[in-house]
Each structure stands twice: as C-alpha cells, then as structure tokens.
Design a protein around this motif. Sequence first.
Motif, PDB file in Angstrom:
ATOM      1  N   GLY A 100       0.794  -1.227   0.000  1.00 36.84           N
ATOM      2  CA  GLY A 100       0.000   0.000   0.000  1.00 36.84           C
ATOM      3  C   GLY A 100       0.821   1.269   0.000  1.00 36.84           C
ATOM      4  N   VAL A 101       2.062   1.206  -0.439  1.00 38.21           N
ATOM      5  CA  VAL A 101       2.926   2.393  -0.423  1.00 38.21           C
ATOM      6  C   VAL A 101       2.563   3.302  -1.594  1.00 38.21           C
ATOM      7  CG1 VAL A 101       5.295   3.246  -0.559  1.00 38.21           C
ATOM      8  CG2 VAL A 101       4.792   1.144   0.706  1.00 38.21           C
ATOM      9  N   LYS A 102       2.217   4.560  -1.283  1.00 41.26           N
ATOM     10  CA  LYS A 102       1.833   5.513  -2.317  1.00 41.26           C
ATOM     11  C   LYS A 102       3.006   6.414  -2.672  1.00 41.26           C
ATOM     12  CE  LYS A 102      -3.166   6.094  -1.843  1.00 41.26           C
ATOM     13  NZ  LYS A 102      -4.241   7.088  -1.610  1.00 41.26           N
ATOM     14  N   VAL A 103       3.318   6.470  -3.960  1.00 33.81           N
ATOM     15  CA  VAL A 103       4.306   7.403  -4.487  1.00 33.81           C
ATOM     16  C   VAL A 103       3.661   8.066  -5.696  1.00 33.81           C
ATOM     17  CG1 VAL A 103       6.591   7.700  -5.485  1.00 33.81           C
ATOM     18  CG2 VAL A 103       6.247   6.003  -3.681  1.00 33.81           C
ATOM     19  N   ALA A 104       3.599   9.383  -5.691  1.00 27.30           N
ATOM     20  CA  ALA A 104       2.915  10.136  -6.739  1.00 27.30           C
ATOM     21  C   ALA A 104       1.460   9.702  -6.873  1.00 27.30           C
ATOM     22  CB  ALA A 104       3.646   9.984  -8.074  1.00 27.30           C
ATOM     23  N   GLY A 105       0.847   9.339  -5.745  1.00 28.53           N
ATOM     24  CA  GLY A 105      -0.558   8.974  -5.739  1.00 28.53           C
ATOM     25  C   GLY A 105      -0.874   7.566  -6.169  1.00 28.53           C
ATOM     26  N   VAL A 106       0.158   6.781  -6.499  1.00 27.22           N
ATOM     27  CA  VAL A 106      -0.063   5.404  -6.963  1.00 27.22           C
ATOM     28  C   VAL A 106       0.351   4.430  -5.868  1.00 27.22           C
ATOM     29  CG1 VAL A 106       0.516   3.697  -8.715  1.00 27.22           C
ATOM     30  CG2 VAL A 106       0.353   6.103  -9.348  1.00 27.22           C
ATOM     31  N   PRO A 107      -0.589   3.579  -5.381  1.00 29.06           N
ATOM     32  CA  PRO A 107      -0.235   2.597  -4.361  1.00 29.06           C
ATOM     33  C   PRO A 107       0.196   1.264  -4.979  1.00 29.06           C
ATOM     34  CG  PRO A 107      -2.612   2.669  -4.605  1.00 29.06           C
ATOM     35  CD  PRO A 107      -2.044   3.632  -5.626  1.00 29.06           C
ATOM     36  N   THR A 108       1.308   0.755  -4.517  1.00 29.51           N
ATOM     37  CA  THR A 108       1.766  -0.570  -4.931  1.00 29.51           C
ATOM     38  C   THR A 108       2.839  -1.019  -3.948  1.00 29.51           C
ATOM     39  OG1 THR A 108       2.604  -1.891  -6.795  1.00 29.51           O
ATOM     40  CG2 THR A 108       3.573   0.278  -6.493  1.00 29.51           C
ATOM     41  N   TRP A 109       3.478  -2.155  -4.230  1.00 22.97           N
ATOM     42  CA  TRP A 109       4.519  -2.660  -3.330  1.00 22.97           C
ATOM     43  C   TRP A 109       5.663  -1.653  -3.223  1.00 22.97           C
ATOM     44  CZ3 TRP A 109       4.204  -6.509   0.009  1.00 22.97           C
ATOM     45  CH2 TRP A 109       3.249  -7.508  -0.202  1.00 22.97           C
ATOM     46  N   GLY A 110       6.057  -1.356  -1.995  1.00 23.26           N
ATOM     47  CA  GLY A 110       7.135  -0.405  -1.804  1.00 23.26           C
ATOM     48  C   GLY A 110       7.603  -0.366  -0.362  1.00 23.26           C
ATOM     49  N   VAL A 111       8.471   0.601  -0.075  1.00 21.57           N
ATOM     50  CA  VAL A 111       9.047   0.782   1.267  1.00 21.57           C
ATOM     51  C   VAL A 111       8.804   2.227   1.679  1.00 21.57           C
ATOM     52  CG1 VAL A 111      11.153   0.714   2.656  1.00 21.57           C
ATOM     53  CG2 VAL A 111      10.817  -0.956   0.820  1.00 21.57           C
ATOM     54  N   ARG A 112       8.337   2.435   2.912  1.00 24.15           N
ATOM     55  CA  ARG A 112       8.103   3.778   3.435  1.00 24.15           C
ATOM     56  C   ARG A 112       9.327   4.271   4.197  1.00 24.15           C
ATOM     57  NH1 ARG A 112       3.254   1.104   4.435  1.00 24.15           N
ATOM     58  NH2 ARG A 112       1.442   1.971   3.339  1.00 24.15           N
ATOM     59  N   ARG A 113       9.547   5.568   4.110  1.00 26.71           N
ATOM     60  CA  ARG A 113      10.688   6.148   4.823  1.00 26.71           C
ATOM     61  C   ARG A 113      10.554   5.946   6.330  1.00 26.71           C
ATOM     62  NH1 ARG A 113      14.418   9.833   3.557  1.00 26.71           N
ATOM     63  NH2 ARG A 113      13.379  10.327   1.581  1.00 26.71           N
ATOM     64  N   ARG A 114       9.333   6.127   6.857  1.00 29.51           N
ATOM     65  CA  ARG A 114       9.167   6.014   8.315  1.00 29.51           C
ATOM     66  C   ARG A 114       9.474   4.611   8.817  1.00 29.51           C
ATOM     67  NH1 ARG A 114       3.475   6.356   6.881  1.00 29.51           N
ATOM     68  NH2 ARG A 114       2.411   4.368   7.319  1.00 29.51           N
ATOM     69  N   ASP A 115       9.251   3.609   7.956  1.00 26.50           N
ATOM     70  CA  ASP A 115       9.562   2.239   8.365  1.00 26.50           C
ATOM     71  C   ASP A 115      11.069   2.001   8.421  1.00 26.50           C
ATOM     72  OD1 ASP A 115       6.879   1.656   8.557  1.00 26.50           O
ATOM     73  OD2 ASP A 115       6.732   0.932   6.491  1.00 26.50           O
ATOM     74  N   LEU A 116      11.803   2.755   7.593  1.00 23.41           N
ATOM     75  CA  LEU A 116      13.260   2.589   7.600  1.00 23.41           C
ATOM     76  C   LEU A 116      13.911   3.286   8.785  1.00 23.41           C
ATOM     77  CD1 LEU A 116      14.232   3.039   3.837  1.00 23.41           C
ATOM     78  CD2 LEU A 116      14.061   0.925   5.155  1.00 23.41           C
ATOM     79  N   GLU A 117      13.166   4.196   9.426  1.00 23.32           N
ATOM     80  CA  GLU A 117      13.738   4.896  10.572  1.00 23.32           C
ATOM     81  C   GLU A 117      13.898   3.970  11.768  1.00 23.32           C
ATOM     82  OE1 GLU A 117      14.919   7.839  10.224  1.00 23.32           O
ATOM     83  OE2 GLU A 117      14.167   7.885   8.170  1.00 23.32           O
ATOM     84  N   ALA A 118      13.072   2.898  11.807  1.00 21.88           N
ATOM     85  CA  ALA A 118      13.206   1.939  12.904  1.00 21.88           C
ATOM     86  C   ALA A 118      14.511   1.168  12.743  1.00 21.88           C
ATOM     87  CB  ALA A 118      12.021   0.971  12.899  1.00 21.88           C
ATOM     88  N   PRO A 119      15.168   0.794  13.828  1.00 21.94           N
ATOM     89  CA  PRO A 119      16.424   0.042  13.717  1.00 21.94           C
ATOM     90  C   PRO A 119      16.193  -1.293  13.050  1.00 21.94           C
ATOM     91  CG  PRO A 119      15.623   0.033  15.983  1.00 21.94           C
ATOM     92  CD  PRO A 119      14.769   1.014  15.232  1.00 21.94           C
ATOM     93  N   SER A 120      17.171  -1.729  12.260  1.00 21.45           N
ATOM     94  CA  SER A 120      17.064  -3.008  11.571  1.00 21.45           C
ATOM     95  C   SER A 120      17.187  -4.149  12.574  1.00 21.45           C
ATOM     96  CB  SER A 120      18.174  -3.130  10.523  1.00 21.45           C
ATOM     97  OG  SER A 120      19.425  -3.177  11.157  1.00 21.45           O
TER      98      SER A 120
END
Length: 201
Positions: free
Chosen positions: A166-186
């Motif tokens: 459900g990641v939206k980039v330029a209004g289009v939702p599809t498989w992706g990675v959100r920046r806020r999810d990357l802020e969490a430690p790996s």
Amino acid sequence: MSRLARPADRIATGSALVARRLGARAAAWVSRGRRTDLTGWRAALGCWLRLALLGFGLYLLWRLIRAVPNLLWLLSFGWVLAAWRAGRPAAEETTEDVLEPSGEEAPAGPDPEAVRTLLRTLMGDASGVHLNTVLAHLQEHGQWEGRTVTDLRVHLEHLGVPHDRGVKVAGVPTWGVRRRDLEAPSPAASEEPSPAPSTAA
C-alpha cells in the motif's frame, strides 16, 4: 575477442539496457495516471490517456524523421552514446550490488544497512519508494537481470526490511518501502548486545 567485437558487444548490451530502461520509465509514467479516488474503468482513464499521448508522440517523431531524414543521424548518435555508457563493463560500475554480493562476501550475505541506505537514496525527498523503481535502478546498473518484484520482496523479507503493497508514491499505491519504516532500527542492529551498564558510583 577482436578489437571491433568488444565495442560492438558493449553497444549491443547497452542498447538492450537502454531499451529496457525506456520501457520501464514509460510503463511507470503510464501507471501513475491511474486515479486512486475512482474505481472501475474511470480510474484507468488517465493511464489510457497517457498511453495515447505516448503513441501520438511516437507518430510525430516518425513524421519528423520522414520530413527531415538527416535527423536520424543525430538520434542514432545519441542512442549509440547512451548505449555505450549503459553497456560499460561491470568493473566500471559505480553502484555496487548491495543486495547480492559476490565472491568471498557471498556467505556473509548482503548488508541490511547498505540496502536501507540504497532505499533512502532512491526515495530522495519522497516519503517512500516503489519496489519496481528499486528493481529498475538495479537492472540499469547490470544487477538483478531477469528478476522480478516478487524476488525483490522475498529478498527484503530475508533482510528484515519492512515493505507492503500500500505504499503511495505520486498517488499510486503498490509494493514499496516507506521512509518512516526505515527509521526503525534493523533487526541486525537490534540483535547486537547492548553495552554493559556502568559500574561507576
């Protein structure tokens, strides 16, 4: 390999990469025309309009070349130059394969933090990045040829990199990675032992 065969092979390889890159960008541009606030055939009208614009643009280019044949020399030179740059040997690549290291590094596996850094770089100022964009970037640099977004999803799952459909980039939702999810430690970082508590009085 003869002196002429080597550059010819480089141009042929680069031409395939350039064609794939242009196709991927055109497909991404068309897909961004889909409206998320509508449903059914109305939501796809923007995609059909963009597809029609692409076809009309190719028709205009063909008519222009028919009217000015010498323009084909300039276009051919530009294509060969782009193919030459895209077809450079892997040893000359400036982007390392952070998802699938080779040689003696392979048993250790890819570095999750390096993958996260690559994803942040591809995001730029956006809040996320689509996996098809990541895959296109890797393939532009001679990596992950013949692989799919599903393969990339499996790889990110193995690395513990969060992603969803459900990641939206330029209004289009599809498989992706959100920046806020990357802020969490790996997961790799969280598994490191914490420093011993201070014994100072």
